[in-house]
Scaffold this motif. Structure first.
Motif, PDB file in Angstrom:
ATOM      1  N   ALA B 358       0.842  -1.210   0.000  1.00  0.00           N
ATOM      2  CA  ALA B 358       0.000   0.000   0.000  1.00  0.00           C
ATOM      3  C   ALA B 358       0.868   1.247   0.000  1.00  0.00           C
ATOM      4  CB  ALA B 358      -0.911  -0.003   1.220  1.00  0.00           C
ATOM      5  N   SER B 359       1.964   1.195   0.753  1.00  0.00           N
ATOM      6  CA  SER B 359       2.848   2.344   0.840  1.00  0.00           C
ATOM      7  C   SER B 359       3.477   2.654  -0.516  1.00  0.00           C
ATOM      8  CB  SER B 359       3.894   2.056   1.913  1.00  0.00           C
ATOM      9  OG  SER B 359       4.979   2.920   1.758  1.00  0.00           O
ATOM     10  N   ARG B 360       3.885   1.585  -1.233  1.00  0.00           N
ATOM     11  CA  ARG B 360       4.449   1.824  -2.569  1.00  0.00           C
ATOM     12  C   ARG B 360       3.393   2.395  -3.502  1.00  0.00           C
ATOM     13  NH1 ARG B 360       6.944  -2.365  -6.573  1.00  0.00           N
ATOM     14  NH2 ARG B 360       6.943  -0.638  -8.062  1.00  0.00           N
ATOM     15  N   PHE B 361       2.183   1.833  -3.421  1.00  0.00           N
ATOM     16  CA  PHE B 361       1.094   2.302  -4.289  1.00  0.00           C
ATOM     17  C   PHE B 361       0.787   3.783  -4.029  1.00  0.00           C
ATOM     18  CE2 PHE B 361      -3.367   2.877  -5.482  1.00  0.00           C
ATOM     19  CZ  PHE B 361      -3.452   2.233  -6.706  1.00  0.00           C
ATOM     20  N   THR B 362       0.634   4.137  -2.767  1.00  0.00           N
ATOM     21  CA  THR B 362       0.262   5.530  -2.471  1.00  0.00           C
ATOM     22  C   THR B 362       1.403   6.488  -2.806  1.00  0.00           C
ATOM     23  OG1 THR B 362       0.845   5.219  -0.126  1.00  0.00           O
ATOM     24  CG2 THR B 362      -1.465   4.994  -0.701  1.00  0.00           C
ATOM     25  N   ARG B 363       2.650   5.992  -2.717  1.00  0.00           N
ATOM     26  CA  ARG B 363       3.776   6.873  -3.040  1.00  0.00           C
ATOM     27  C   ARG B 363       3.931   7.028  -4.549  1.00  0.00           C
ATOM     28  NH1 ARG B 363       7.554   4.167  -0.396  1.00  0.00           N
ATOM     29  NH2 ARG B 363       8.583   3.371  -2.256  1.00  0.00           N
ATOM     30  N   GLU B 364       3.779   5.919  -5.273  1.00  0.00           N
ATOM     31  CA  GLU B 364       4.134   5.949  -6.704  1.00  0.00           C
ATOM     32  C   GLU B 364       3.003   6.387  -7.624  1.00  0.00           C
ATOM     33  OE1 GLU B 364       6.445   2.644  -8.093  1.00  0.00           O
ATOM     34  OE2 GLU B 364       7.693   2.630  -6.282  1.00  0.00           O
ATOM     35  N   VAL B 365       1.768   6.291  -7.167  1.00  0.00           N
ATOM     36  CA  VAL B 365       0.664   6.696  -8.043  1.00  0.00           C
ATOM     37  C   VAL B 365       0.509   8.215  -8.004  1.00  0.00           C
ATOM     38  CG1 VAL B 365      -1.841   6.681  -8.321  1.00  0.00           C
ATOM     39  CG2 VAL B 365      -0.612   4.533  -7.961  1.00  0.00           C
TER      40      VAL B 365
END
Lengths: 422, 422
Positions: B358-365
Motif C-alpha cells: 500500500a505504501s508503494r502504491f500511495t507513493r508511486e501513483v
C-alpha cells in the motif's frame, strides 16, 4: 541551429520519462547527484569559462551595454558561487513526501496531504548563466525534470554548464534527461514548447516584460509569471524619519537593477517638509535622480536639492536604475489608492510607528510581499528563509512571491481506510 | 441575446471593482449576506421553479435524454438543498486573513504567510443549476467576485437564481456585482472572457471534455482544469476479498455518473480465480456490464457470469455509466504500469492487507486522491472534510483534487521589522 517541431516534442517526452523516474527517487540519491554536479562545475571551469568568453565576445561585438555584459559574464569566483549554490540546495530539506496536514474523519478514514513533484518544469530566462545551475538544482531536489531555455546570448555558457550538471546526474545513476537545455534563439521552437500540454506541467518565464508577455499570450501550459516589480516605500506621518531614510535609501540604491528595488516613494503631506530634504540629500549623494510631484519639487527646490518634475509615466514605471519617483500623498488612503493604481503586486513597504495604520496597510495592499518597517529588498527567497528561489511570482495562482522548493511541488490526498464505502 | 465584446469586458471590470471591495470585508458581513441569499432563494422559489420549468420544457423539446433532464431539473426539495448549502458555507471558517505559517529570521524580521482572495473567478459549467448558488457562496466566502457562465440549457434557471442571490448581497450592503451571470450560449463571448488577463484571476471549467479542451486551448487567463476521472480499483493478492467486493461495487455502482466513480478494476492474477466470480455476481446483480481482458472473460465465463471482451478503447475510458472494464495484472508493478498509462490522475484505490504494498502504491501513483482500503467515491470535498467543493482539479498547479475555500485563496508574505535594511 534549427530545431524541428518533432525535436522539441522529443525533448519534452524524454523529460517526461525522466520526471517519472525522479518522482520516487530517495533524497540521498538526489543529494549525491547535486554534490557531483557541483564537483563537475568546478572541474569543468576551463571549458565553461571558455564558452562564456565566446558568449561575452559575441555580445560585445553585438554592441550590448555594460550592464548586459555584467549579467552574462562568468569568472572563477562566480562559477564557484554557482557550485556552492548547488551544494546549498542539496542541504535543504526534500519537500517530496512531506506530510503537510493530516486528520481523521468521523468514519475513521485517515487523510494526509502529501507533497509530490509537479513533473516537468520549463524555465525560460535571459542572459544570466547562473540560472542554469540554480534552476536545475531546485528542480532536481523537488523531483522535477527541467527544460532550460536560456537566451541565445548565453547559449554556449548554458550548454557547457548543463554538460557538467548532467555528468553529475549520470554518476549518481539518475536519468540524464532530468536536466536538458533547449536550443535558444528561435521563437518557433519556444512556441512549440509552450503548446506541449500534458508533457510540461509548469512554465516559469523570467526576464524582460516582452518575453513574459510573449509566453503568457502563447502558452497552453500553466505559467507562473514573474512580471516587473514596481515597488513603493510609503512613509507615514508616524514614521521614525531616520528609519524611513535608511529604508528608502536601501530599497532604492542598494541594488537598483533588481525587481524588489523601490521605484517610487510616497510621503504623507504632514511630514513632507521635514522628511523630503532629509532623504533627498542622501539619495542625491548616492547618485539617485529624483522625479517629484509638484509639492515634492517645491519642497526639494527650497532645500536646494536637485529634482525633476515627474510625468504621469514616471508612476508605475520600473526604472531598474538610480531613478526614484516621489509623490506626496494626503494620508494612508492616498497611499493605498496610489499603490492599487500603479503597483505591480510585487512588493510594498510602509514605515510607521502606528500599529493600526500598519495593520490596515498590510491587510489592504495586494502584493506578494508587504513589509512594515523593513526594506522592500527583503522580499527574496533567501532573505525570507526559503533557502533558495527560482523566481518571484507576481501571479496569485499556485505561488505568489518567492518560489522555493515547496512551490515546485503539488499535494495529493492519501487516504487510509479499513473498507469504508459511501 | 447577443453580447458585444465590450459588454463582456464591462462585466469583468465591474467584477474586478467588486472584488477589490470584497477583499477586506469582515467575515460576519459576508456570512450575513449568505444567510440573506439563502432566504431569497427560498422566497423566490415560485419564480426560480417557473424559470426552471421553461428550461426543462425547452430541453425536452430539443430531445435531451433523461439523465440530462435530471441534471437540469429543480424542485422544491432541490431548491431547499441549495439554500441549505449556502447556509453551510456561511458556517465554514473564513480563509481570508488566516495566518498559515509564521517564523522569525535571525535579523529579527517576523514573517507571516497570510491568505488573501484570488480576485475574480470565472466559473464555466454545464447544466446543473445548483452550481450557480454553490459557486457563488464559495467565492463570496473566500472574498472573490464570481462570473458565472452556465450552459444555455439552464440560462433561465441561472438568471433567476442569481437574481435571488444578488438581493442577498444588496441587503448585506455588499457590492451586487460580486455575483454576475454571463449570458450563455455564445462561444464568442466565452472567447472574449478567456482573454481578459488582468481582469480575471482564475477560470474553473467543469463539464464535458469538449468544453474543458475548448477552455484550455483558448484561455490566456489561468485555468484549473477539471478533466475526466478514469478511476481504478486495484485488488492486490493480499486483499480481504469481501472488503474488495464492497469497495469495487461501491466505487462503480453507487453513482456511476460522477467523476470519482471507478471505471476499471485491476485484479492480481493470483486471486483472479477466487475474486472475479465473487465480485462479478454482485456487479451483474447491480446491472453493471463487464468488459474484460481475455483472462477475465475466461474466468467469468466458466463461472457463468456475463462478460464482453474489452477492446483497447475500454481502458482509459470514462464510461459514466454502469459499465466496468476489468483487467487481470501480474502484480503491483503491472497495476502501476496500467494506471500510469490509462489513469487520469484523478482518483486511484488499492485494496490490500499488505502495508508495504500500500505504501508503494500511495507513493508511486500520481493522482489527486490515492486510497488504500476505501472507495474511490471518498475523493470529494465533503467526504474529505473540506466542507464544500467548487470542483475536483486534475491540474497539479495551484490545487490538485477537491477545491474548497482554501484553494480559492492565495497567500502573501507579511513582514514586520524594526528598520532592517540589507
Amino acid at each position: 541551429m534549427t530545431v524541428a517541431k518533432e525535436d522539441v516534442r522529443t525533448l519534452a517526452e524524454t523529460a517526461r520519462a525522466a520526471s517519472r523516474a525522479l518522482a520516487t527517487i530517495p533524497s540521498r540519491q538526489k543529494d549525491a547527484a547535486m554534490l557531483r554536479m557541483a564537483l563537475h562545475l568546478r572541474a569543468a571551469a576551463p571549458f565553461i569559462l571558455a564558452a562564456n568568453a565566446e558568449d561575452v565576445a559575441a555580445a560585445r561585438k553585438a554592441g550590448k551595454n555594460a550592464a548586459f555584459i555584467d549579467r552574462l559574464l562568468l569568472d572563477a569566483q562566480r562559477l564557484e558561487s554557482m557550485a556552492r549554490a548547488v551544494e546549498a540546495v542539496a542541504d535543504l530539506k526534500d519537500p517530496v513526501g512531506e506530510v503537510t496536514e493530516q486528520w481523521t474523519r468521523p468514519n475513521g478514514l485517515q487523510i494526509r496531504k502529501v507533497r509530490l513533484p509537479l513533473g516537468v518544469v520549463l524555465m525560460i530566462y535571459e542572459s544570466r548563466p547562473n540560472v542554469t545551475s540554480d534552476a536545475a538544482a531546485l528542480c532536481l531536489k523537488s523531483g522535477n525534470a527541467v527544460l532550460l531555455r536560456g537566451g541565445s546570448e548565453s547559449a554556449r555558457s548554458n550548454q557547457a554548464i548543463a554538460k557538467a550538471l548532467r555528468q553529475g546526474l549520470v554518476e549518481a545513476r539518475l536519468p540524464e534527461n532530468a536536466i536538458q537545455v533547449v536550443p535558444a534563439g528561435e521563437r518557433e521552437s519556444l512556441l512549440e514548447l509552450l503548446k506541449l500540454e500534458g508533457l510540461i506541467d509548469l512554465c516559469i518565464p523570467r526576464g524582460g516584460e516582452g518575453l513574459i508577455r510573449f509566453v503568457a499570450e502563447n502558452a497552453r501550459i500553466p505559467v507562473v509569471k514573474h512580471y516587473k516589480g514596481v515597488c513603493h516605500v510609503y512613509v507615514h506621518e508616524a514614521a521614525d524619519l531616520d528609519m524611513a531614510t535608511r529604508i528608502t535609501v536601501n530599497a532604492k540604491a542598494s541594488r537598483p537593477g533588481v525587481c524588489n528595488a523601490a521605484e517610487c516613494l510616497l510621503v504623507d503631506r504632514s511630514v513632507a517638509e521635514r522628511f523630503l530634504p532629509k532623504v533627498g540629500r542622501v539619495l542625491v549623494d548616492k547618485k539617485v535622480e529624483l522625479r517629484g510631484c509638484p509639492t515634492t519639487v517645491a519642497v526639494l527646490s527650497r532645500a536646494g536639492i536637485p529634482v525633476k518634475p515627474a510625468t504621469e509615466d514616471d508612476y508605475g514605471q520600473e526604472f531598474l536604475d538610480l531613478i526614484l519617483a516621489v509623490r506626496v500623498v494626503k494620508d494612508l488612503d492616498g497611499a493605498l489608492a496610489h499603490i492599487a493604481r500603479y503597483g505591480s503586486e510585487h512588493t510594498e513597504a510602509i514605515v510607521t510607528g502606528d500599529a493600526e495604520v500598519a495593520s490596515r496597510f498590510t491587510r489592504e495592499v495586494t502584493a506578494s510581499g508587504v513589509l512594515w518597517n523593513a526594506s522592500t529588498r527583503f522580499n527574496d527567497g533567501g532573505e525570507l528563509g526559503l533557502g533558495a528561489e527560482i523566481g518571484i511570482s507576481t501571479s496569485r495562482l499556485h505561488a505568489f512571491g518567492p518560489m522555493g522548493l515547496r512551490e515546485l511541488t503539488s499535494q495529493k490526498y492519501v487516504v487510509h481506510g479499513s473498507g469504508q464505502v459511501r
